[in-house]
Design an enzyme around this catalytic site. Sequence first.
Site, PDB file in Angstrom:
ATOM      1  N   LYS A  87     -12.414  -1.123   8.022  1.00 12.03           N
ATOM      2  CA  LYS A  87     -11.713  -2.085   8.875  1.00 12.03           C
ATOM      3  C   LYS A  87     -12.012  -1.856  10.352  1.00 12.03           C
ATOM      4  O   LYS A  87     -12.358  -2.776  11.078  1.00 12.03           O
ATOM      5  CB  LYS A  87     -10.207  -2.031   8.603  1.00 12.03           C
ATOM      6  CG  LYS A  87      -9.836  -2.498   7.191  1.00 12.03           C
ATOM      7  CD  LYS A  87      -8.345  -2.421   6.954  1.00 12.03           C
ATOM      8  CE  LYS A  87      -7.953  -3.045   5.628  1.00 12.03           C
ATOM      9  NZ  LYS A  87      -8.445  -2.288   4.459  1.00 12.03           N
ATOM     10  N   TRP A 137       0.822  -1.208   0.000  1.00 13.94           N
ATOM     11  CA  TRP A 137       0.000   0.000   0.000  1.00 13.94           C
ATOM     12  C   TRP A 137       0.855   1.257   0.000  1.00 13.94           C
ATOM     13  O   TRP A 137       0.511   2.247  -0.653  1.00 13.94           O
ATOM     14  CB  TRP A 137      -0.974  -0.031   1.181  1.00 13.94           C
ATOM     15  CG  TRP A 137      -1.942  -1.164   1.051  1.00 13.94           C
ATOM     16  CD1 TRP A 137      -2.016  -2.285   1.832  1.00 13.94           C
ATOM     17  CD2 TRP A 137      -2.940  -1.330   0.037  1.00 13.94           C
ATOM     18  NE1 TRP A 137      -2.991  -3.129   1.361  1.00 13.94           N
ATOM     19  CE2 TRP A 137      -3.583  -2.569   0.274  1.00 13.94           C
ATOM     20  CE3 TRP A 137      -3.356  -0.555  -1.047  1.00 13.94           C
ATOM     21  CZ2 TRP A 137      -4.612  -3.038  -0.533  1.00 13.94           C
ATOM     22  CZ3 TRP A 137      -4.384  -1.022  -1.858  1.00 13.94           C
ATOM     23  CH2 TRP A 137      -5.007  -2.247  -1.596  1.00 13.94           C
ATOM     24  N   ASP A 191      -1.224   7.035   6.244  1.00  6.23           N
ATOM     25  CA  ASP A 191      -2.358   6.183   5.890  1.00  6.23           C
ATOM     26  C   ASP A 191      -2.606   5.252   7.075  1.00  6.23           C
ATOM     27  O   ASP A 191      -1.808   4.366   7.365  1.00  6.23           O
ATOM     28  CB  ASP A 191      -2.023   5.382   4.630  1.00  6.23           C
ATOM     29  CG  ASP A 191      -3.131   4.414   4.222  1.00  6.23           C
ATOM     30  OD1 ASP A 191      -4.131   4.293   4.952  1.00  6.23           O
ATOM     31  OD2 ASP A 191      -2.972   3.766   3.165  1.00  6.23           O
TER      32      ASP A 191
END
Length: 361
Positions: free
Chosen positions: A196, A102, A172
């Site tokens: 999440k 990511w 992030d």
Amino acid sequence: MTEVYNFNPGPSPIPAPVLKKAKEEMFNYENSGMAVMEMSHRSPLYEKIHYQAINQLKELLSVPDDYEVLFLQGGASLQFAMVALNFLPENKEAAYVLTGSWSEKAAKEAQTLGNVTTLATSESNQFKHIPEVDLSKVTEKTAYIHLTSNNTIYGTQWSSFPKEPAVPVIIDMSSDILSRSIPWNDVDMIYAGAQKNAGMSGVTIVIMKKSLLESANDKLPPSLSYKQHASKDSLYNTPPTAAIYITSLVTDWIKGLGGVEEMQRLAKQKADLIYSVIDGSSGFYTGHAEPEARSKMNITFKLTNENLEKEFLTQAKNTGFIGLNGHRSVGGCRVSTYNAVPLNHVEKLKSFMETFMKKNA
């Protein structure tokens, strides 16, 4: 029907009390005769939901008054581009710390918009650790530092962030927001897809320092401008109303359990249960991450051979354990223990892992 133990890496479980409350009121909110997703986003009824979610995020994460909370769309992936569009001018460069897929994707998108450098990376070690960050490499040309706090694919997590950097730090936090406290003195902006730990897919949470916001690019299309969204309290266009409603219920739930501090305690307790099996297995289970870099959200491991791994995953699925397959890019197994995963589900998985090992070692 077999009871399901949901360990999916995302979208992940939503707390059972949240689903129950949503079932009771979501489709006739406060006896209005309207479902949440039917209301005008300009109506007082929806605005109550909207601002409650913002205020509870501020409270739970101890967000200072000089920070802005935004609700955006497009997932964390759109933020990869928006960050660079807003904060990476032509005469500067962005410094990315690469700790997995990511963070690599975030850097790749930024590269299409400006100059990007790698401040540190753990790629040579298969992303098994969090690299040391040398802040002396940060120069006047550095617009910002970007990092990913938790790495869902490789199972590593930053235990602490760089201290007092000379430039803005943007993080992030898609896979560990609301599971840990945030040291705002060292962090200028965080962003996170909600699916999440903070609700359902559809809304992205962005929290940024107002002084950083003021420095954002003024020459962007309004839909890609943080300044525009902030000036309209995230109501510039129709927001993902249902997703924000679920986030408001999730923040209620976390607050009722004792806040982020309790989530942090439970995260460690749940992760320790699985790591104890791995560490006590004499190599039957082999963890990917180095111990000091282990994630409390995503526990990654492999078994002694591929056939045994397939059998483990098959038996686990037949027993009701869902989502234990590792990411397709790396294989293996992965246990995601996000906030809404009940402790007793992790205890049952621990027992299953121990029993499987005894039968197959």
